[in-house]
Design a protein around this motif. Structure first.
Motif, PDB file in Angstrom:
ATOM      1  N   ARG A  67       0.711  -0.999  -0.106  1.00  0.00           N
ATOM      2  CA  ARG A  67      -0.267   0.213   0.266  1.00  0.00           C
ATOM      3  C   ARG A  67       1.132   1.253  -0.559  1.00  0.00           C
ATOM      4  O   ARG A  67       2.235   0.971   1.072  1.00  0.00           O
ATOM      5  CB  ARG A  67      -0.752   0.077   0.937  1.00  0.00           C
ATOM      6  N   LYS A  68       0.606   2.259  -0.754  1.00  0.00           N
ATOM      7  CA  LYS A  68       1.367   3.025  -1.017  1.00  0.00           C
ATOM      8  C   LYS A  68       1.126   4.739  -0.426  1.00  0.00           C
ATOM      9  O   LYS A  68       2.029   5.183   0.458  1.00  0.00           O
ATOM     10  CB  LYS A  68       1.149   3.539  -2.614  1.00  0.00           C
ATOM     11  N   PHE A  69      -0.357   4.371  -0.654  1.00  0.00           N
ATOM     12  CA  PHE A  69      -1.152   5.982   0.202  1.00  0.00           C
ATOM     13  C   PHE A  69      -1.553   5.718   0.838  1.00  0.00           C
ATOM     14  O   PHE A  69      -2.656   5.216   0.503  1.00  0.00           O
ATOM     15  CB  PHE A  69      -2.060   6.353  -1.446  1.00  0.00           C
ATOM     16  N   GLY A  70      -1.158   6.714   1.796  1.00  0.00           N
ATOM     17  CA  GLY A  70      -2.404   6.873   2.897  1.00  0.00           C
ATOM     18  C   GLY A  70      -1.542   8.076   4.115  1.00  0.00           C
ATOM     19  O   GLY A  70      -0.708   7.821   3.908  1.00  0.00           O
ATOM     20  N   ALA A  71      -2.469   8.146   5.279  1.00  0.00           N
ATOM     21  CA  ALA A  71      -2.768   9.489   5.622  1.00  0.00           C
ATOM     22  C   ALA A  71      -1.929   9.577   7.020  1.00  0.00           C
ATOM     23  O   ALA A  71      -0.799   9.727   7.598  1.00  0.00           O
ATOM     24  CB  ALA A  71      -4.052   9.977   6.580  1.00  0.00           C
ATOM     25  N   LEU A  72      -1.515   7.938   7.225  1.00  0.00           N
ATOM     26  CA  LEU A  72      -0.367   7.503   9.201  1.00  0.00           C
ATOM     27  C   LEU A  72       0.188   6.538   8.763  1.00  0.00           C
ATOM     28  O   LEU A  72       0.043   5.547   7.561  1.00  0.00           O
ATOM     29  CB  LEU A  72      -2.126   7.584   9.474  1.00  0.00           C
TER      30      LEU A  72
END
Length: 389
Positions: A67-72
């Motif tokens: 998983r590349k994209f995320g807030a935390l």
């Protein structure tokens, strides 16, 4: 704190462990890179190493299951981009897209490297709310794994959303690229005080690890005067990004292109004080400068030389419609009224898009257009910096 970049190819689905590629996948990627090094006489230019590390089918960072994209970091992600940070990003951008669609008389958007699909979702929904629904939204993405995630997120839009792995033969509409140019492989150059060397990658049998090695080269930074470079400087040149812009000019028959990314004009990019260059890696929301470890597990990027982008565009027959900071662009596109109507939590996140120490100043926006387009883009009505390119 979430890390927005930068912080301080189709293929089969790889096996994964807790959202990360398993050791077999990483070993296969390492073996593939070592094979490329061997076939190239024991030394591989950095741009070829970077291309494999990021895009080797089914194995590279953007092609594997992580998983590349995320807030935390707790989400298992490595960084957050503007569309994941706040939906107000896409809503404001849609104002510029709508104006460009009207000016060109077209109904299609093309997005390169759509990531999680968040920007596509925001733009399509916002254009509908503006009474300007799209006939088609085409995503050009090399990663089969990311295409699957995008398809799930965008399923409600039906067949209006389509995917391509190669350049559409003829593009008429608006082209979007958010944090695309920074992920294009770069060549590394090193100045030892006497000569310019190209920095490549070798396999060190003693340490069983990748290592850097330099060779003399004819490549140079694009500045006319190279006398200001300090001995020991390492920097980047961007032939692949500039080639991408030339390809865009060949395929964009009628339309406008908007690229949003972190970077500088040439004079700032090659400033004598920037002796370490701009190459950066991102993993678990932590930035580092060593692309030779954890290969396949982390992003590798370089800041964009926007002067190089602009010159490549002009040489290929495109117009430069505008260049400015992301903060100025989003405010010109109506971000402030959107903030006023948002909740306190939404405002807190969206403020990161425009504050100077977050994304507001480091990130820039450049608008290009095919020769016959007439448009005074709303995103650049105040604070245009084209004269600095």
């Amino acid at each position: 704190m979430p890390s927005s970049k930068p912080a301080d190819t189709a293929g089969g689905e790889p096996h994964s462990l807790n959202g990360r590629p398993d050791t077999g996948v990483l070993a296969e990627l390492s073996a593939q890179i070592r094979g490329a090094i061997a076939r190239n006489g024991g030394w591989l230019p950095f741009d070829q190493f970077m291309g494999l590390a990021l895009y080797a089918p089914g194995l590279g960072y953007y092609s594997n299951s992580s998983r590349k994209f995320g807030a935390l970091p707790s989400s298992g992600s490595d960084f957050v981009t503007a569309p994941e940070l706040s939906p107000l990003f896409g809503q404001a951008l849609a104002q510029q897209v709508a104006q460009a669609l009207q000016a060109t008389g077209t109904q299609e958007v093309f997005e390169f490297g759509a990531g999680s699909g968040a920007l596509a979702e925001q733009v399509i929904s916002s254009l509908e709310a503006l009474g300007q629904p799209l006939a088609r939204y085409t995503i050009i993405d090399l990663s089969g794994e990311l295409r699957e995630r995008q398809a799930l997120r965008l399923a409600r839009f039906g067949d209006r959303v389509q995917w391509a792995q190669t350049w559409p033969s003829a593009m008429r509409g608006v082209v979007l690229g958010n944090e695309v140019l920074d992920a294009m492989p770069v060549n590394l150059l090193h100045f030892d005080g006497q000569q310019w060397l190209e920095r490549g990658v070798v396999w060190d049998e003693a340490t069983q690890a990748f290592a850097h090695a330099d060779r003399p080269t004819d490549l140079r930074p694009s500045l006319e005067d190279l006398s200001g470079f300090v001995p020991g400087t390492t920097t980047e040149v961007h032939p692949q990004a500039e080639a991408f812009i030339r390809s865009l000019a060949e395929h964009l028959q009628h339309g406008v292109a908007l690229f949003l990314d972190y970077g500088f004009p040439e004079a700032e990019y090659y400033h004598p004080q920037r002796i370490g260059g701009t190459l950066m890696c991102h993993q678990a929301h932590v930035a580092d400068t060593d692309p030779l470890v954890n290969v396949g597990l982390k992003d590798i990027t370089a800041h964009v030389n926007f002067t190089g982008v602009a010159l490549a565009a002009q040489d290929a027959g495109l117009q430069i419609l505008g260049y400015t900071s992301q903060a100025r662009f989003l405010m010109n596109c109506g971000l402030m009224p959107l903030l006023a109507a948002a909740s306190v939590q939404e405002r807190t996140m969206a403020q990161k898009l425009i504050t100077e120490h977050e994304m507001g100043e480091l990130f820039k926006v450049i608008a290009l257009a095919s020769a016959e387009v007439t448009l005074d883009p709303v995103g650049f009505v105040a604070g245009d910096r084209t004269h600095r390119l």
